[in-house]
Design a protein around this motif. Structure first.
Motif, PDB file in Angstrom:
ATOM      1  N   PRO A  25       0.877  -1.253   0.072  1.00 39.90           N
ATOM      2  CA  PRO A  25       0.065   0.053  -0.009  1.00 39.90           C
ATOM      3  C   PRO A  25       0.787   1.142  -0.143  1.00 39.90           C
ATOM      4  O   PRO A  25       0.506   2.313   0.704  1.00 39.90           O
ATOM      5  N   CYS A  26       1.664   1.258  -0.964  1.00 37.38           N
ATOM      6  CA  CYS A  26       2.644   2.479  -1.158  1.00 37.38           C
ATOM      7  C   CYS A  26       1.902   3.617  -1.564  1.00 37.38           C
ATOM      8  O   CYS A  26       1.829   4.872  -0.879  1.00 37.38           O
ATOM      9  N   ALA A  27       1.158   3.398  -2.765  1.00 38.31           N
ATOM     10  CA  ALA A  27       0.528   4.583  -3.428  1.00 38.31           C
ATOM     11  C   ALA A  27      -0.674   4.928  -2.699  1.00 38.31           C
ATOM     12  O   ALA A  27      -1.017   6.281  -2.553  1.00 38.31           O
ATOM     13  N   LEU A  28      -1.166   3.828  -1.771  1.00 40.89           N
ATOM     14  CA  LEU A  28      -2.510   4.214  -1.198  1.00 40.89           C
ATOM     15  C   LEU A  28      -2.179   4.840   0.085  1.00 40.89           C
ATOM     16  O   LEU A  28      -2.617   5.595   0.527  1.00 40.89           O
ATOM     17  N   GLY A  29      -0.849   4.547   0.682  1.00 40.68           N
ATOM     18  CA  GLY A  29      -0.393   5.231   1.880  1.00 40.68           C
ATOM     19  C   GLY A  29      -0.220   6.775   1.625  1.00 40.68           C
ATOM     20  O   GLY A  29      -0.006   7.459   2.213  1.00 40.68           O
ATOM     21  N   LEU A  30       0.433   7.057   0.261  1.00 36.17           N
ATOM     22  CA  LEU A  30       0.781   8.364   0.154  1.00 36.17           C
ATOM     23  C   LEU A  30      -0.319   8.866  -0.505  1.00 36.17           C
ATOM     24  O   LEU A  30      -0.382  10.356  -0.837  1.00 36.17           O
ATOM     25  N   ALA A  31      -1.622   8.420  -1.115  1.00 35.24           N
ATOM     26  CA  ALA A  31      -2.568   9.047  -1.823  1.00 35.24           C
ATOM     27  C   ALA A  31      -3.066  10.342  -1.130  1.00 35.24           C
ATOM     28  O   ALA A  31      -3.531  11.290  -1.459  1.00 35.24           O
ATOM     29  N   ILE A  32      -3.292  10.185   0.266  1.00 30.87           N
ATOM     30  CA  ILE A  32      -4.010  10.998   0.870  1.00 30.87           C
ATOM     31  C   ILE A  32      -2.912  11.968   1.720  1.00 30.87           C
ATOM     32  O   ILE A  32      -3.124  13.338   1.544  1.00 30.87           O
ATOM     33  N   PRO A  33      -1.845  11.615   2.596  1.00 30.77           N
ATOM     34  CA  PRO A  33      -0.917  12.440   3.039  1.00 30.77           C
ATOM     35  C   PRO A  33      -0.343  13.345   2.363  1.00 30.77           C
ATOM     36  O   PRO A  33       0.034  14.423   2.530  1.00 30.77           O
ATOM     37  N   ALA A  34      -0.155  12.906   0.940  1.00 26.32           N
ATOM     38  CA  ALA A  34       0.952  13.747   0.040  1.00 26.32           C
ATOM     39  C   ALA A  34       0.013  14.932  -0.360  1.00 26.32           C
ATOM     40  O   ALA A  34       0.468  16.008  -0.419  1.00 26.32           O
ATOM     41  N   VAL A  35      -1.436  14.700  -0.681  1.00 31.22           N
ATOM     42  CA  VAL A  35      -2.136  15.936  -0.853  1.00 31.22           C
ATOM     43  C   VAL A  35      -2.323  16.589   0.187  1.00 31.22           C
ATOM     44  O   VAL A  35      -2.479  18.019   0.181  1.00 31.22           O
ATOM     45  N   GLN A  36      -2.580  16.231   1.262  1.00 32.54           N
ATOM     46  CA  GLN A  36      -2.678  17.034   2.594  1.00 32.54           C
ATOM     47  C   GLN A  36      -1.378  18.089   2.875  1.00 32.54           C
ATOM     48  O   GLN A  36      -1.473  19.057   3.311  1.00 32.54           O
ATOM     49  N   VAL A  37       0.011  17.561   2.715  1.00 33.36           N
ATOM     50  CA  VAL A  37       1.146  18.167   2.926  1.00 33.36           C
ATOM     51  C   VAL A  37       0.982  19.199   1.897  1.00 33.36           C
ATOM     52  O   VAL A  37       1.426  20.730   2.061  1.00 33.36           O
ATOM     53  N   VAL A  38       1.071  18.861   0.630  1.00 34.44           N
ATOM     54  CA  VAL A  38       1.131  19.893  -0.438  1.00 34.44           C
ATOM     55  C   VAL A  38       0.040  20.943  -0.066  1.00 34.44           C
ATOM     56  O   VAL A  38       0.202  22.210  -0.519  1.00 34.44           O
ATOM     57  N   ALA A  39      -1.382  20.727  -0.173  1.00 31.28           N
ATOM     58  CA  ALA A  39      -2.428  21.652   0.207  1.00 31.28           C
ATOM     59  C   ALA A  39      -2.069  22.474   1.515  1.00 31.28           C
ATOM     60  O   ALA A  39      -2.220  23.666   1.492  1.00 31.28           O
ATOM     61  N   SER A  40      -1.626  21.898   2.639  1.00 29.55           N
ATOM     62  CA  SER A  40      -1.314  22.853   3.451  1.00 29.55           C
ATOM     63  C   SER A  40      -0.028  23.788   3.324  1.00 29.55           C
ATOM     64  O   SER A  40      -0.323  24.810   3.854  1.00 29.55           O
ATOM     65  N   GLY A  41       0.629  23.255   2.601  1.00 30.78           N
ATOM     66  CA  GLY A  41       1.816  24.435   2.189  1.00 30.78           C
ATOM     67  C   GLY A  41       1.206  25.503   1.527  1.00 30.78           C
ATOM     68  O   GLY A  41       1.584  26.487   1.448  1.00 30.78           O
ATOM     69  N   ALA A  42       0.329  25.034   0.268  1.00 33.08           N
ATOM     70  CA  ALA A  42      -0.356  26.166  -0.302  1.00 33.08           C
ATOM     71  C   ALA A  42      -1.155  27.055   0.534  1.00 33.08           C
ATOM     72  O   ALA A  42      -1.214  28.316   0.372  1.00 33.08           O
ATOM     73  N   LEU A  43      -1.934  26.536   1.415  1.00 33.72           N
ATOM     74  CA  LEU A  43      -2.912  27.379   2.378  1.00 33.72           C
ATOM     75  C   LEU A  43      -2.045  28.079   3.184  1.00 33.72           C
ATOM     76  O   LEU A  43      -2.482  29.225   3.650  1.00 33.72           O
ATOM     77  N   PHE A  44      -0.724  27.704   3.550  1.00 34.72           N
ATOM     78  CA  PHE A  44       0.111  28.592   4.227  1.00 34.72           C
ATOM     79  C   PHE A  44       0.489  29.826   3.588  1.00 34.72           C
ATOM     80  O   PHE A  44       0.541  30.996   4.209  1.00 34.72           O
ATOM     81  N   ARG A  45       0.681  29.758   2.585  1.00 37.65           N
ATOM     82  CA  ARG A  45       0.746  30.965   1.606  1.00 37.65           C
ATOM     83  C   ARG A  45      -0.252  31.701   1.479  1.00 37.65           C
ATOM     84  O   ARG A  45      -0.208  32.992   1.281  1.00 37.65           O
ATOM     85  N   GLU A  46      -1.449  31.109   1.958  1.00 37.51           N
ATOM     86  CA  GLU A  46      -2.706  32.161   1.709  1.00 37.51           C
ATOM     87  C   GLU A  46      -2.940  32.618   3.113  1.00 37.51           C
ATOM     88  O   GLU A  46      -4.051  33.234   3.498  1.00 37.51           O
ATOM     89  N   GLY A  47      -1.901  32.358   3.990  1.00 39.01           N
ATOM     90  CA  GLY A  47      -2.234  32.674   5.605  1.00 39.01           C
ATOM     91  C   GLY A  47      -2.854  32.084   6.448  1.00 39.01           C
ATOM     92  O   GLY A  47      -3.622  32.312   7.566  1.00 39.01           O
ATOM     93  N   VAL A  48      -2.959  30.549   6.217  1.00 42.16           N
ATOM     94  CA  VAL A  48      -3.945  29.556   6.847  1.00 42.16           C
ATOM     95  C   VAL A  48      -2.866  28.414   7.367  1.00 42.16           C
ATOM     96  O   VAL A  48      -2.109  28.152   6.595  1.00 42.16           O
TER      97      VAL A  48
END
Length: 775
Positions: free
Chosen positions: A419-442
């Motif tokens: 379950p490598c792809a499955l294990g990364l499917a959710i956390p990878a999006v979470q980390v990238v999205a959180s970085g983008a939100l930080f640039r938005e002040g969140v």
């Protein structure tokens, strides 16, 4: 006794045992850890290790339900806190609970917030070390493997090939033994408890691949698969570290609530003497002394004294409240300059602070019941993987293949379906999205909240500190001239928030010498023989002027000034709306979302704000239980509620809502309960998190569908013997790369779609406020 008090009592008992270096007696040392309610029932909280998914929660709760006397067992996934309740007739048996959890394959200990924080930090360091070892090993083993691949199609001698295989083994075997411990331990605990977890196929895949590689090396075969095993561990550990990094740190709310409590209280004896007593000894009717600068230890009524109390964490209002004889006070309120004698009205464990904690626990536990996307996917994944590998082995054996060939194909199935792809499917999006939100002040507290943000159709706002700015300012149309200048200079000698609004109008001015503060009333000074007073209407004899000011500004508070015998002046002070509040509300309504205001403030103040924002649904004077009731009613009707609030009175509602957002200036407890925090003066981050949630959920679903499609293609090929373990490892790595690249798309499109105003970038100088919150 509340959960935090239980934890503190337990820590004291456990520390005494630790000093004695003897094994504790459960009945003796854990006695203080059990809380007794008025109906005779008992309750205890435990910190549980090894909880990975909703299946673990169900196993624990179902396993404890059959214990004698246990009426309920509820596990909060966010902070791994297990709350067990016994009926009034049954004796609380801590040992039986710990033994049952151990039999289920989970380690547990009495819940203590500080210890939980240390354990989480230790686990994070452990995973990072394992990731570093796996990364180092996989790179070096891969370099050697590439040499073997090239040699197999050129002129490499068998002796050199075997030497390279054994060098790979010397690197891979100890590295896999160390880096794979998180998975091996999880698989072993599950098997010991008779459960099959996600760690089992990982463990089987790694161990069987290593064993097969050693066997192949001993036989002088052309291929070994040490690179596949180390690469597999490296990618899986990336997913595990990402998950640990993004895990909701809701444990902070218990630490923050503990910080609001006094560990002891100063009891006033019958003869007037003072004695420090533990909070557990306080009973209704007990008289206690609250000195200046202390927090009120228990709910009560003021008997003697006068002071200003900062009750912002209770009421949500930033303005300090003057109290004197007969006024109620609440645990956690910060006392100003005056000493207060308070008669306790609520025993330890039954204060408003305790009620807020209990409400938060229930809300968090209820929200933990909801399965996120990864949980839904993994519920079917493990049995399917095992079934596919077992059928492959049995099928080839039935077809007449030898054990070696059949086992090789079964191992290929395990590797290709790891379950490598499955294990990364959710956390990878979470980390990238959180970085983008930080640039938005969140600042995203909980990665799983992105899925909930995507489903929001109703937004509930608190008023004070959320729709409005946290610091008060003078309302428009205030008296100017000499009275304002004198009042502003006098305000420099006061710590009252409303005085600060006046002081801000006189930058560079100096306070009057000899000014002194009258506790609970205001500040006074004598200047050129004229007595100056600044404070409450009663203190300045300005009741009529105060009523007139409130008639003009019904949403404001009033601070009065008097100079000698001159007519007093009343200044209206209020918290201004956030600059883009009206535009954000309008954008939400245009998008078809329902907008409400639920506030603990007085109706006149809430009505004015609601009218200015165009919000037709609002309620005022609500307590924390009232807010939760309103939100739960909305959710029972099928609404998905986003709660935006900042005070202690908002914390339970933040936890109860489908998703939650809080300003970075919020109370510590609200920061911990919220899914995300936003910086700056703008309210536009509300739009940012909703847009980011929709895009993140779409990418998560794409990744999960890709993982499913990948397995549908790769498993038949591996089962048919068309994939060697090496090719299976490469295919698995390639699927992980595709998932990660798709997750990187979350960096775009998270800007505030339809945002009425661009928010400023996060101000690094304000970062400390994230830890401080309100006093």
């Amino acid at each position: 006794m509340c959960c935090t008090d239980m934890a503190l009592a337990y820590v004291e008992a456990h520390a005494a045992w630790s000093e004695a270096n003897t094994k504790p007696s459960l009945s003796r040392d854990y006695a203080a850890f059990v809380a007794r309610a008025a109906d005779g029932s008992a309750r205890a909280a435990f910190a549980v290790e090894g909880v990975r998914c909703a299946g673990c929660m169900a196993a624990i709760e179902d396993g404890l339900a059959g214990l004698p006397g246990v009426s309920s067992a509820r596990l909060s996934f966010s902070d791994r806190r297990l709350t067990v309740t016994w009926t009034g007739e049954a004796e609380a048996d801590i040992g039986a609970v710990l033994a049952a959890l151990d039999a289920l394959g989970f380690k547990a200990q009495p819940f203590a917030p500080g210890r939980l924080s240390d354990a989480e930090a230790t686990e994070t360091r452990r995973l990072i070390r394992a990731l570093a070892v796996a990364g180092f090993a996989s790179m070096n083993v891969m370099l050697l493997a590439i040499s073997v691949w090239a040699g197999n199609v050129s002129d490499m001698t068998p002796e050199n090939r075997d030497l390279f295989h054994w060098i790979q083994a010397m690197i891979a075997l100890p590295a896999a033994a160390y880096a794979g411990r998180p998975f091996y331990e999880g698989a072993f605990r599950g098997l010991r408890a008779g459960r099959v977890t996600m760690d089992l196929p990982i463990t089987l895949g790694v161990v069987l691949t290593l064993v097969m590689s050693v066997v192949e090396s001993l036989a002088g075969a052309a291929h070994a698969y040490f690179d596949g095993a180390t690469m597999l561990l490296f990618f899986l550990l990336i997913g595990r570290v990402l998950d640990q990094t993004m895990r909701r740190r809701t444990r902070a709310f218990a630490e923050n609530l503990a910080a609001l409590r006094s560990e002891s209280a100063t009891q006033v004896e019958a003869g007037g003497s003072l004695r420090d007593v533990p909070l557990a000894e306080l009973r209704p009717g007990t008289r206690i002394l609250v000195r200046p600068g202390e927090r009120v230890p228990a709910d009560g009524v003021v008997e003697h004294g006068a002071s200003d109390l900062d009750q912002s964490l209770v009421t949500g209002e930033t303005a300090a409240i003057g109290v004197r004889g007969g006024d109620p006070v609440f645990a956690g309120a910060l006392n100003g300059d005056g000493a207060l004698t308070v008669r306790v009205t609520a025993a330890a464990g039954t204060s408003l602070l305790d009620a807020v904690e209990e409400l938060m626990q229930r809300a968090l536990a209820a929200r933990s019941r909801a399965l996120v996307l990864a949980d839904r996917a993994t519920r079917l994944y493990v049995p399917l993987v095992h079934a596919a590998a077992a059928l492959t082995l049995a099928g080839w054996l039935a077809a007449g293949a030898g054990w070696h060939a059949a086992l090789l194909d079964a191992v290929a199935v395990l590797i290709v379906t790891c379950p490598c792809a499955l294990g990364l499917a959710i956390p990878a999006v979470q980390v990238v999205a959180s970085g983008a939100l930080f640039r938005e002040g969140v600042l995203l507290n909980d990665g799983t909240a992105l899925e909930r943000f995507a489903e929001i159709d109703t937004v509930v706002f608190d008023k004070t500190g959320t729709l409005t700015l946290p610091l008060p300012t003078l309302a428009d149309g205030q008296p100017e001239g000499g009275a304002l200048r004198l009042a502003a200079r006098l305000a420099l000698s006061s710590r009252h928030p409303m005085a600060a609004a006046l002081a801000a109008t006189a930058p560079g001015a100096e306070p009057f010498p000899g000014a002194e503060e009258a506790a609970g009333l205001g500040v006074r000074a004598v200047v050129d023989g004229v007595a100056l007073r600044l404070g409450s209407a009663r203190f300045c004899e300005a009741e009529a002027q105060a009523e007139a000011a409130l008639a003009v500004h019904p949403d404001a508070s009033v601070i009065c000034f008097r100079a000698g015998d001159a007519a007093p002046v009343a200044f209206a002070v209020r918290q201004s709306l956030r600059p883009d509040a009206a535009a954000v509300v309008e954008t939400l309504q245009q998008a078809g979302r329902r907008v409400l205001i639920l506030s603990g403030d007085r109706p006149s103040a809430v009505e004015v704000v609601a009218r200015r924002l165009g919000v037709t649904e609002w309620e005022a004077g609500l307590t924390p239980p009232d807010k939760i009731a309103r939100i739960e009613a909305l959710q029972r009707s099928g609404r998905r509620v986003l709660m935006v609030g900042d005070g202690l009175n908002d914390a339970p509602a933040l936890a109860a809502a489908h998703a939650s957002l809080s300003p970075v200036t919020a109370a510590h407890v609200s920061q911990a309960a919220a899914d995300a925090l936003f910086l700056g003066r703008d309210l536009a981050p509300v739009l940012a998190v909703l847009a980011a949630g929709r895009r993140a959920r779409r990418l998560m679903l794409q990744n999960l569908w890709f993982s499913a499609a990948y397995n549908l293609v790769a498993v038949p090929l591996a089962a048919a013997g068309l994939l060697t373990p090496l090719i299976a490892a490469l295919a698995m790595s390639g699927s992980s790369l595709v998932v990660t690249l798709n997750a990187l798309r979350a960096r775009t499109g998270t800007a505030r779609q339809g945002s009425p105003a661009a928010n400023t970038a996060p101000d690094p100088t304000r970062a400390p406020q994230l830890a401080r919150g309100r006093p």
